[in-house]
Design a protein around this motif. Structure first.
Motif, short mmCIF file in Angstrom:
data_model
loop_
_atom_site.label_atom_id
_atom_site.label_comp_id
_atom_site.label_asym_id
_atom_site.label_seq_id
_atom_site.Cartn_x
_atom_site.Cartn_y
_atom_site.Cartn_z
N GLU A 129 11.96 -36.76 -46.23
CA GLU A 129 12.26 -38.16 -45.89
C GLU A 129 12.81 -38.91 -47.10
OE1 GLU A 129 10.19 -41.93 -43.55
OE2 GLU A 129 8.97 -40.19 -44.11
N HIS A 130 12.19 -38.69 -48.25
CA HIS A 130 12.63 -39.37 -49.47
C HIS A 130 13.99 -38.88 -49.95
CE1 HIS A 130 9.21 -41.92 -50.45
NE2 HIS A 130 8.39 -40.93 -50.14
N LEU A 131 14.31 -37.63 -49.64
CA LEU A 131 15.54 -37.02 -50.15
C LEU A 131 16.71 -37.11 -49.18
CD1 LEU A 131 13.96 -33.84 -51.81
CD2 LEU A 131 14.91 -35.83 -52.99
N TYR B 260 10.50 -35.62 -56.08
CA TYR B 260 10.46 -35.01 -54.76
C TYR B 260 11.12 -33.63 -54.71
CZ TYR B 260 9.08 -39.75 -53.71
OH TYR B 260 8.42 -40.96 -53.71
N ASP B 261 12.12 -33.40 -55.56
CA ASP B 261 12.72 -32.07 -55.61
C ASP B 261 11.70 -31.04 -56.08
OD1 ASP B 261 15.51 -32.41 -54.81
OD2 ASP B 261 15.67 -33.70 -56.58
N LEU B 262 10.98 -31.37 -57.13
CA LEU B 262 9.97 -30.45 -57.65
C LEU B 262 8.82 -30.31 -56.66
CD1 LEU B 262 9.14 -28.65 -60.01
CD2 LEU B 262 7.99 -30.63 -61.04
N ALA B 263 8.41 -31.42 -56.06
CA ALA B 263 7.33 -31.37 -55.07
C ALA B 263 7.71 -30.48 -53.90
CB ALA B 263 7.01 -32.79 -54.58
N GLN B 264 8.96 -30.55 -53.48
CA GLN B 264 9.42 -29.72 -52.37
C GLN B 264 9.44 -28.24 -52.76
OE1 GLN B 264 12.60 -30.35 -48.96
NE2 GLN B 264 13.60 -30.22 -50.94
N HIS B 265 9.84 -27.96 -53.99
CA HIS B 265 9.85 -26.57 -54.47
C HIS B 265 8.45 -25.96 -54.38
CE1 HIS B 265 10.38 -23.08 -57.04
NE2 HIS B 265 9.33 -23.50 -57.72
N TYR B 266 7.47 -26.67 -54.88
CA TYR B 266 6.10 -26.13 -54.87
C TYR B 266 5.53 -26.11 -53.45
CZ TYR B 266 5.63 -25.79 -59.92
OH TYR B 266 5.77 -25.41 -61.23
N ALA B 267 5.91 -27.09 -52.62
CA ALA B 267 5.45 -27.07 -51.24
C ALA B 267 5.98 -25.84 -50.51
CB ALA B 267 5.91 -28.34 -50.52
N ARG C 261 19.98 -38.15 -47.70
CA ARG C 261 21.14 -38.80 -48.29
C ARG C 261 22.29 -38.97 -47.30
NH1 ARG C 261 17.68 -39.64 -51.22
NH2 ARG C 261 17.44 -39.16 -53.45
N ASN C 262 22.31 -38.17 -46.25
CA ASN C 262 23.44 -38.21 -45.33
C ASN C 262 22.96 -37.85 -43.92
OD1 ASN C 262 23.28 -35.30 -45.27
ND2 ASN C 262 24.40 -35.30 -47.22
N SER C 263 23.89 -37.83 -42.97
CA SER C 263 23.52 -37.57 -41.58
C SER C 263 22.97 -36.17 -41.39
CB SER C 263 24.73 -37.80 -40.68
OG SER C 263 25.80 -36.94 -41.03
N ALA C 264 23.47 -35.21 -42.16
CA ALA C 264 22.95 -33.85 -42.05
C ALA C 264 21.49 -33.79 -42.48
CB ALA C 264 23.79 -32.89 -42.89
N ASP C 265 21.17 -34.48 -43.57
CA ASP C 265 19.77 -34.55 -44.03
C ASP C 265 18.89 -35.20 -42.97
OD1 ASP C 265 20.56 -33.46 -46.44
OD2 ASP C 265 20.62 -35.38 -47.49
N SER C 266 19.40 -36.27 -42.36
CA SER C 266 18.64 -37.00 -41.34
C SER C 266 18.37 -36.11 -40.14
CB SER C 266 19.40 -38.25 -40.90
OG SER C 266 19.58 -39.14 -41.98
N THR C 267 19.37 -35.36 -39.73
CA THR C 267 19.20 -34.47 -38.58
C THR C 267 18.17 -33.40 -38.88
OG1 THR C 267 21.48 -34.85 -37.86
CG2 THR C 267 20.38 -32.86 -37.05
#
Length: 255
Positions: free
Chosen positions: A74-76, A45-52, A78-84
């Motif tokens: 969504e897959h990445l 997903y990190d690589l997919a996000q880079h190309y996206a 990890r914490n409340s900041a990511d969720s927000t």
């Protein structure tokens, strides 16, 4: 109404989610999109996000790239900041393109998590106030009411859904399930202390089961091979309760 998709890039940059790291190169937007899809399918997903992030800069590929990117987010998480960051982006994408079911699913999946029930209810209410003819939101409200076992209210929602789209097989099927569940609840409420019903009350219960049969049979017509909904067991039970023995046996043979 669908809005321009190019501002997706601004949304993600505002959230400080611009591309970081990853391979270098001068890929075209289409090449970047293809690479993003392949990486996503592999679970990278990190690589997919880079190309996206690269593909999203091109207006022709922006929507598909945004679909992949929101999935990566969504897959990445990890914490409340990511969720927000995720729910802000998902809501904005849905607002810009309300007919895109990928964006709607992202919002619904997030609000379906534990602790977000009131947010889901608020989201549904806001959506219906803004667009009362959105069949997907009516169906979502019906599903929420089913979880609460509020069968009559759920039926009202799904009736509105099929009024907007009579071929919406999930809504048609759920109407059948709601009527069956309502019939069982009615039966329990009318039974005497020996677990029996008088003839008048039995007719009331069977009348509701007949309503269930109408919609389950329609679901069968719309989806004969059960690709979307598995109507067989529910329809078998309704035929059995109604005493329709030949139909019961016919369904039993394909269970």
């Amino acid at each position: 109404m669908k809005k321009a998709l190019v501002p997706f890039l601004l949304i993600f940059y505002v959230l400080s989610l611009s591309a970081q790291g990853g391979p270098n190169g001068q890929e075209t937007a289409q090449e970047a999109l293809n690479a993003s899809q392949q990486a996503y399918e592999r679970g990278d997903y990190d690589l997919a996000q880079h190309y996206a992030n690269l593909a999203i800069k091109d207006s022709l590929d922006a929507e598909k790239a945004a679909e992949i990117k929101i999935g990566c987010m969504e897959h990445l998480m990890r914490n409340s900041a990511d969720s927000t960051q995720f729910i802000i982006a998902a809501l904005e994408l849905h607002r810009m393109d309300p007919e895109n079911l990928v964006f709607l699913k992202s919002v619904v999946d997030y609000y379906s998590r534990a602790g977000h029930l009131s947010e889901m209810e608020n989201f549904i209410g806001d959506e219906l106030r803004e667009n009362p003819t959105d069949k997907n939101i009516w169906a979502l409200k019906g599903e929420l009411l089913m979880r609460k076992h509020r069968w009559k209210d759920a039926i009202d929602c799904y009736q509105q859904t099929v009024k907007l789209d009579s071929s919406f097989v999930e809504a048609v099927y759920n109407l059948g399930i709601c009527y069956s569940s309502r019939a069982m609840k009615l039966k329990d409420s009318l039974e005497n202390n020996r677990g029996k019903l008088n003839k008048k009350d039995m007719k009331k219960v069977l009348s509701v089961f007949k309503d269930s049969k109408v919609f389950l049979e329609k679901a069968r017509v719309l989806d004969p091979t059960c690709e979307t909904v598995d109507w067989k067991k529910a329809l078998y039970q309704v035929y059995y309760v109604l005493g329709e023995r030949k139909k019961t046996q016919a369904i039993k043979s394909i269970l």
